[in-house]
Design a protein around this motif. Structure first.
Motif, mmCIF file in Angstrom:
data_model
loop_
_atom_site.group_PDB
_atom_site.id
_atom_site.type_symbol
_atom_site.label_atom_id
_atom_site.label_comp_id
_atom_site.label_asym_id
_atom_site.label_seq_id
_atom_site.Cartn_x
_atom_site.Cartn_y
_atom_site.Cartn_z
ATOM 1 N N SER A 176 0.499 1.852 -1.534
ATOM 2 C CA SER A 176 1.164 2.607 -2.597
ATOM 3 C C SER A 176 1.927 3.778 -2.000
ATOM 4 O O SER A 176 1.866 4.052 -0.804
ATOM 5 C CB SER A 176 0.151 3.102 -3.630
ATOM 6 O OG SER A 176 -0.807 3.943 -3.031
ATOM 7 N N GLY A 177 2.647 4.470 -2.846
ATOM 8 C CA GLY A 177 3.440 5.591 -2.378
ATOM 9 C C GLY A 177 4.693 5.114 -1.671
ATOM 10 O O GLY A 177 5.091 3.956 -1.746
ATOM 11 N N GLY A 178 5.319 6.011 -0.957
ATOM 12 C CA GLY A 178 6.540 5.675 -0.249
ATOM 13 C C GLY A 178 6.633 6.451 1.040
ATOM 14 O O GLY A 178 5.662 7.070 1.494
ATOM 15 N N LYS A 179 7.809 6.424 1.641
ATOM 16 C CA LYS A 179 7.972 7.013 2.964
ATOM 17 C C LYS A 179 7.683 8.507 2.996
ATOM 18 O O LYS A 179 7.289 9.043 4.034
ATOM 19 C CB LYS A 179 9.382 6.729 3.481
ATOM 20 C CG LYS A 179 9.610 5.258 3.816
ATOM 21 C CD LYS A 179 10.981 5.042 4.427
ATOM 22 C CE LYS A 179 11.164 3.569 4.796
ATOM 23 N NZ LYS A 179 12.504 3.330 5.409
ATOM 24 N N SER A 180 7.876 9.200 1.864
ATOM 25 C CA SER A 180 7.608 10.637 1.854
ATOM 26 C C SER A 180 6.139 10.925 2.128
ATOM 27 O O SER A 180 5.800 11.943 2.747
ATOM 28 C CB SER A 180 8.030 11.256 0.521
ATOM 29 O OG SER A 180 7.273 10.711 -0.547
#
Length: 274
Positions: free
Chosen positions: A252-256
């Motif tokens: 989950s989430g992203g590159k940040s």
């Protein structure tokens, strides 16, 4: 306040900035940001109140009305933290004298005399000395004190806060997410987190268990991305996590978030097998 707080005294000390990764996670969480009453509990803060001061500092950058209550079983530790708080109030430390922090004696029952319910309860390095069979009961007791939509964050980190993992548990004591958080500079292999898994998982890092498969796959992709080390450890980690996701791991989430050395998955992806 309970006359006999629930739990066993924590044995560890407390290091400055030890829980900075976890502080950042709490500050970004919807449970804290959207709370009607942004009260956060630092449960089992240790031999010094510094983690509560640091947590309050970081939370008040997001919400000025954030409050932190540190709870410990040992009356001597509460007295030490309150002495430190007096120094903070007197302007004798780097912390803001007006930090909204308090300390009291308490355990898993999370005593709040005014009947308030916290938005977040942080219990890092608290269950390490318990048996795995004790975890569910501790979650139930503690999560029952949360406000609806609140979050219990329970996990472990190393002494200097470079390796950490934790589980997000909702107010029904249902585990939601598992997060690994690593300092990427000088990291040899992500599986170093095996030594700092939460109690619910640390004994499950064996072949056939989901968390073991995760760490094996993550190490493999980290090794495959070695050529990207020329561009820095962050780029290498981004590639490794992206490859995990491509293989079907429900990252989950992203590159940040990945850039911070964080990897989060739904609890079902790593939950112990029956």
């Amino acid at each position: 306040m309970a006359s006999s707080p629930l739990g066993r005294p924590t044995r560890g000390t407390t290091g400055t900035n030890r829980l900075r990764r976890n502080d950042r996670w709490i500050a970004a969480s919807p449970a804290f940001r959207r709370a009607a009453d942004p009260l956060v509990i630092d449960l089992g803060y240790g031999a010094s109140g510094v983690t509560a001061f640091e947590l309050s500092t970081r939370l008040q950058r997001v919400r000025q009305d954030a409050e932190v209550l540190g709870l410990e079983l040992d009356p001597a530790r509460v007295a030490t933290a309150n002495d430190q708080l007096l120094a903070v109030r007197a302007g004798l430390t780097p912390f803001d004298p007006d930090l909204r922090v308090a300390f009291a004696r308490g355990g898993f029952e999370v005593p709040l005399p005014t009947g308030r319910r916290p938005a977040v309860i942080r219990a890092m390095n608290v269950l390490r000395q318990y048996d795995e069979a004790d975890v569910a009961s501790a979650w139930r007791t503690t999560a029952a004190r949360l406000a609806p939509g609140g979050l219990l964050i329970e996990g472990t980190c190393d002494e200097i806060g470079r390796v950490a993992s934790w589980i997000d548990v909702d107010h029904h004591a249902t585990p939601l997410r598992f997060t690994i958080s690593l300092r990427l500079a000088e990291l040899e292999h992500p599986s170093i987190v095996a030594e700092r898994l939460p109690k619910a998982l640390i004994h499950r890092n064996v072949p056939g268990e989901r968390v073991h498969a995760l760490l094996v796959d993550l190490d493999r992709e980290w090794d495959r991305a070695a050529a990207l080390s020329t561009f820095g450890a962050t780029q290498r980690f981004l590639a490794a996590v992206g490859a995990l996701r491509d293989q079907g791991w429900p990252v989950s989430g992203g590159k940040s978030r990945w850039r911070l050395g964080e990897l989060t998955l739904p609890w079902a992806a790593v939950a112990p097998l029956p």
